[in-house]
Design an enzyme around this catalytic site. Structure first.
Site, PDB file in Angstrom:
ATOM      1  N   GLY A 295       0.841  -0.948  -0.248  1.00  0.00           N
ATOM      2  CA  GLY A 295       0.518   0.393   0.210  1.00  0.00           C
ATOM      3  C   GLY A 295       0.915   1.280  -0.121  1.00  0.00           C
ATOM      4  O   GLY A 295       1.909   1.127   0.090  1.00  0.00           O
ATOM      5  N   CYS A 296       0.544   2.871  -0.747  1.00  0.00           N
ATOM      6  CA  CYS A 296       1.087   3.588  -0.152  1.00  0.00           C
ATOM      7  C   CYS A 296       0.301   5.076   0.515  1.00  0.00           C
ATOM      8  O   CYS A 296      -1.026   4.045   0.359  1.00  0.00           O
ATOM      9  CB  CYS A 296       2.113   4.260  -1.984  1.00  0.00           C
ATOM     10  SG  CYS A 296       0.804   3.908  -2.637  1.00  0.00           S
ATOM     11  N   ALA A 297       0.184   6.264  -0.404  1.00  0.00           N
ATOM     12  CA  ALA A 297      -0.949   7.094  -0.155  1.00  0.00           C
ATOM     13  C   ALA A 297      -2.090   6.942  -0.981  1.00  0.00           C
ATOM     14  O   ALA A 297      -3.094   7.204  -0.925  1.00  0.00           O
ATOM     15  CB  ALA A 297       0.157   7.966  -0.880  1.00  0.00           C
TER      16      ALA A 297
ATOM     17  N   TRP B 224      -2.680   3.420   1.838  1.00  0.00           N
ATOM     18  CA  TRP B 224      -2.484   3.080   2.864  1.00  0.00           C
ATOM     19  C   TRP B 224      -4.340   2.231   4.186  1.00  0.00           C
ATOM     20  O   TRP B 224      -4.179   1.007   4.795  1.00  0.00           O
ATOM     21  CB  TRP B 224      -1.670   3.127   4.220  1.00  0.00           C
ATOM     22  CG  TRP B 224      -1.974   4.188   4.356  1.00  0.00           C
ATOM     23  CD1 TRP B 224      -1.361   5.839   3.621  1.00  0.00           C
ATOM     24  CD2 TRP B 224      -2.110   5.511   5.862  1.00  0.00           C
ATOM     25  NE1 TRP B 224      -1.800   6.577   4.643  1.00  0.00           N
ATOM     26  CE2 TRP B 224      -2.401   6.183   6.083  1.00  0.00           C
ATOM     27  CE3 TRP B 224      -3.106   4.037   6.968  1.00  0.00           C
ATOM     28  CZ2 TRP B 224      -2.967   6.732   7.076  1.00  0.00           C
ATOM     29  CZ3 TRP B 224      -3.645   4.650   8.112  1.00  0.00           C
ATOM     30  CH2 TRP B 224      -3.754   6.028   7.780  1.00  0.00           C
TER      31      TRP B 224
END
Length: 115
Positions: free
Chosen positions: A82-84, A110
């Site tokens: 995951g990320c932004a 995220w």
């Protein structure tokens, strides 16, 4: 037909965003089972972004460091990235798959780890 000729870039963007949304929902639904399988929950945002807010149980390896830190990720269990927004995690997923990690899932943003 004129509509498609004039607006195909917007339609393509809408389809891409729709796919990202659908895929993230699919991975969120799989998350409990993946956790039972011992999945690594990997957040590829920057250290500062991760320090500002993160999901419990996630490991932070920024995308730009991922290639050099692959040995920190177990290969015998799924990896959920995951990320932004889902863009960096998409790149991380491709890198991990190229390096032989399987299965790898992109959960998108995220906060989806919290669901």
């Amino acid at each position: 037909m004129e509509f498609l000729k004039n607006y195909w870039p917007m339609l393509a963007l809408a389809l891409w965003l729709g796919y990202k949304w659908w895929n993230a929902r699919r991975v969120v639904a799989l998350l409990p089972a993946l956790k039972q399988q011992g999945a690594t929950l990997l957040d590829v945002r920057s250290v500062a972004e991760f320090a500002n807010a993160n999901a419990p149980g996630t490991v932070n390896i920024p995308l730009q460091e991922l290639g050099a830190r692959l040995d920190e990720i177990p290969r015998n269990a799924p990896v959920v990235v995951g990320c932004a927004s889902g863009t960096r995690s998409g790149m991380a997923k491709m890198l991990l798959q190229k390096k032989g990690f399987a299965p790898v899932y992109n959960i998108g943003a995220w906060p989806n780890f919290l669901k």
